[in-house]
Motif scaffolding. Sequence first.
Motif, PDB file in Angstrom:
ATOM      1  N   ASP A   1     -14.369   3.903   8.823  1.00  0.00           N
ATOM      2  CA  ASP A   1     -14.855   3.286  10.060  1.00  0.00           C
ATOM      3  C   ASP A   1     -14.453   1.818  10.164  1.00  0.00           C
ATOM      4  O   ASP A   1     -14.162   1.320  11.246  1.00  0.00           O
ATOM      5  CB  ASP A   1     -16.380   3.396  10.149  1.00  0.00           C
ATOM      6  N   TRP A   2     -14.418   1.111   9.021  1.00  0.00           N
ATOM      7  CA  TRP A   2     -14.170  -0.331   9.065  1.00  0.00           C
ATOM      8  C   TRP A   2     -12.773  -0.653   9.578  1.00  0.00           C
ATOM      9  O   TRP A   2     -12.556  -1.704  10.185  1.00  0.00           O
ATOM     10  CB  TRP A   2     -14.417  -0.971   7.699  1.00  0.00           C
TER      11      TRP A   2
ATOM     12  N   ILE B   1      -9.704  -3.252  14.041  1.00  0.00           N
ATOM     13  CA  ILE B   1      -8.738  -3.241  15.137  1.00  0.00           C
ATOM     14  C   ILE B   1      -9.423  -3.581  16.455  1.00  0.00           C
ATOM     15  O   ILE B   1      -8.920  -4.385  17.253  1.00  0.00           O
ATOM     16  CB  ILE B   1      -8.040  -1.868  15.231  1.00  0.00           C
ATOM     17  N   GLU B   2     -10.580  -2.972  16.693  1.00  0.00           N
ATOM     18  CA  GLU B   2     -11.326  -3.236  17.931  1.00  0.00           C
ATOM     19  C   GLU B   2     -11.717  -4.710  18.025  1.00  0.00           C
ATOM     20  O   GLU B   2     -11.610  -5.332  19.085  1.00  0.00           O
ATOM     21  CB  GLU B   2     -12.586  -2.365  17.985  1.00  0.00           C
ATOM     22  N   THR B   3     -12.166  -5.285  16.902  1.00  0.00           N
ATOM     23  CA  THR B   3     -12.588  -6.687  16.893  1.00  0.00           C
ATOM     24  C   THR B   3     -11.422  -7.612  17.182  1.00  0.00           C
ATOM     25  O   THR B   3     -11.523  -8.537  18.002  1.00  0.00           O
ATOM     26  CB  THR B   3     -13.210  -7.053  15.533  1.00  0.00           C
TER      27      THR B   3
ATOM     28  N   ARG C   1      -5.387 -13.013  16.637  1.00  0.00           N
ATOM     29  CA  ARG C   1      -5.977 -12.024  17.540  1.00  0.00           C
ATOM     30  C   ARG C   1      -5.113 -10.778  17.552  1.00  0.00           C
ATOM     31  O   ARG C   1      -3.952 -10.788  17.112  1.00  0.00           O
ATOM     32  CB  ARG C   1      -6.121 -12.569  18.960  1.00  0.00           C
ATOM     33  N   GLY C   2      -5.663  -9.687  18.052  1.00  0.00           N
ATOM     34  CA  GLY C   2      -4.937  -8.431  18.096  1.00  0.00           C
ATOM     35  C   GLY C   2      -4.033  -8.341  19.311  1.00  0.00           C
ATOM     36  O   GLY C   2      -4.215  -9.039  20.306  1.00  0.00           O
ATOM     37  N   ILE C   3      -3.035  -7.444  19.212  1.00  0.00           N
ATOM     38  CA  ILE C   3      -2.111  -7.221  20.321  1.00  0.00           C
ATOM     39  C   ILE C   3      -1.717  -5.747  20.331  1.00  0.00           C
ATOM     40  O   ILE C   3      -1.596  -5.114  19.280  1.00  0.00           O
ATOM     41  CB  ILE C   3      -0.852  -8.114  20.189  1.00  0.00           C
ATOM     42  N   CYS C   4      -1.553  -5.193  21.521  1.00  0.00           N
ATOM     43  CA  CYS C   4      -1.096  -3.819  21.683  1.00  0.00           C
ATOM     44  C   CYS C   4       0.087  -3.830  22.648  1.00  0.00           C
ATOM     45  O   CYS C   4      -0.046  -4.280  23.784  1.00  0.00           O
ATOM     46  CB  CYS C   4      -2.216  -2.930  22.214  1.00  0.00           C
ATOM     47  N   SER C   5       1.246  -3.394  22.171  1.00  0.00           N
ATOM     48  CA  SER C   5       2.464  -3.365  22.995  1.00  0.00           C
ATOM     49  C   SER C   5       2.783  -1.925  23.375  1.00  0.00           C
ATOM     50  O   SER C   5       2.539  -0.997  22.597  1.00  0.00           O
ATOM     51  CB  SER C   5       3.638  -3.981  22.236  1.00  0.00           C
TER      52      SER C   5
ATOM     53  N   HIS D   1       2.369   0.037  19.900  1.00  0.00           N
ATOM     54  CA  HIS D   1       2.204  -0.650  18.619  1.00  0.00           C
ATOM     55  C   HIS D   1       0.934  -1.491  18.640  1.00  0.00           C
ATOM     56  O   HIS D   1       0.674  -2.209  19.610  1.00  0.00           O
ATOM     57  CB  HIS D   1       3.399  -1.565  18.318  1.00  0.00           C
ATOM     58  N   ILE D   2       0.138  -1.382  17.591  1.00  0.00           N
ATOM     59  CA  ILE D   2      -1.024  -2.237  17.401  1.00  0.00           C
ATOM     60  C   ILE D   2      -0.725  -3.192  16.257  1.00  0.00           C
ATOM     61  O   ILE D   2      -0.325  -2.766  15.169  1.00  0.00           O
ATOM     62  CB  ILE D   2      -2.288  -1.425  17.037  1.00  0.00           C
ATOM     63  N   GLY D   3      -0.881  -4.481  16.513  1.00  0.00           N
ATOM     64  CA  GLY D   3      -0.621  -5.465  15.480  1.00  0.00           C
ATOM     65  C   GLY D   3      -1.488  -6.688  15.644  1.00  0.00           C
ATOM     66  O   GLY D   3      -2.556  -6.638  16.259  1.00  0.00           O
ATOM     67  N   MET D   4      -1.009  -7.789  15.128  1.00  0.00           N
ATOM     68  CA  MET D   4      -1.776  -9.025  15.163  1.00  0.00           C
ATOM     69  C   MET D   4      -0.832 -10.196  15.415  1.00  0.00           C
ATOM     70  O   MET D   4       0.282 -10.238  14.891  1.00  0.00           O
ATOM     71  CB  MET D   4      -2.509  -9.220  13.833  1.00  0.00           C
TER      72      MET D   4
END
Length: 211
Positions: A43-44, A49-51, A79-83, A95-98
Motif C-alpha cells: 500500500d505504501w 505515488i499519490e502523495t 513533486r510527481g509527474i505523469c506523462s 510514465h509516472i516519475g518525479m
Amino acid sequence: MGREIGPVRLEMDCRCPKILKQTIAWKRAQYQRTHILDLFLPDWTRDLIETLYTNCFERPGLQPDSPVGGSEFSNESLRGICSVLWAGDQPVATHIGMIEHGRLHYWFPAYDPAYARYSPGTALFTEIIRKATSHGIHCVDMGYGEQPYKKKQTGTTTDVFHGTITDSRWHRMAFAAEASMIQALKRVPMKETVKRAIRTINPSAGIKKLK
C-alpha cells in the motif's frame, strides 16, 4: 501509429487522476505477465505515488486545472509527474516519475498492450527526451538497476552505494551477511529465470513491508 490510429502527441505533465490510475494498472498487469516483482503490491508504494502526484496542487497559485509546463520544471523542488503519449484520443503509453530541480526521475513507464506492435513505450521515451529541454528538464535519471533497456537508452552511468549506520554489532553482522548473500545470488546463472519461477508461485516474494 500516427497514420493508423491518430496524430501522436506528448502531454508532458498530465494532471488527470484517471490516467494515473490507468498507468498503475498497466504496470501491475505487466509485472504479472512477466512474473516480475510487483512494486505496487504494498500500500505504501501507491500512497507515495499519490502523495507526490498531488503535491503540486498544494503550492500557492497552482490549481488542478492549471498544468505546469515550460521552464518551471527547472526551478521546482520535488513533486510527481505523469506523462502521456497520445495517438488521436487514445493514451497508448504513460510514465509516472518525479521532478526535482530539472531532473526527471524515470520510474514507471507503461503502455497499453493493445498497441504493443507500435513500440509505444520507446516512442514515449523518445518524445520525452526530444522535448525535455523545452520543459526545463536537463537530466533524465533512469534509477538503480541493470536492465538492458537502461543500458541502451543512457549515455552516462554512475555507481550507487548503500549501507547501514548502527551502533549494534549484531545489526551490522546481519546486514553484512544479507548483503553477501544477495551478491552471491546475483552471480547465480539464470537468476532472472529463477526469480520469475519463484514469483509465479509467490508474487509477493521480495517485498519488504514498512515497519
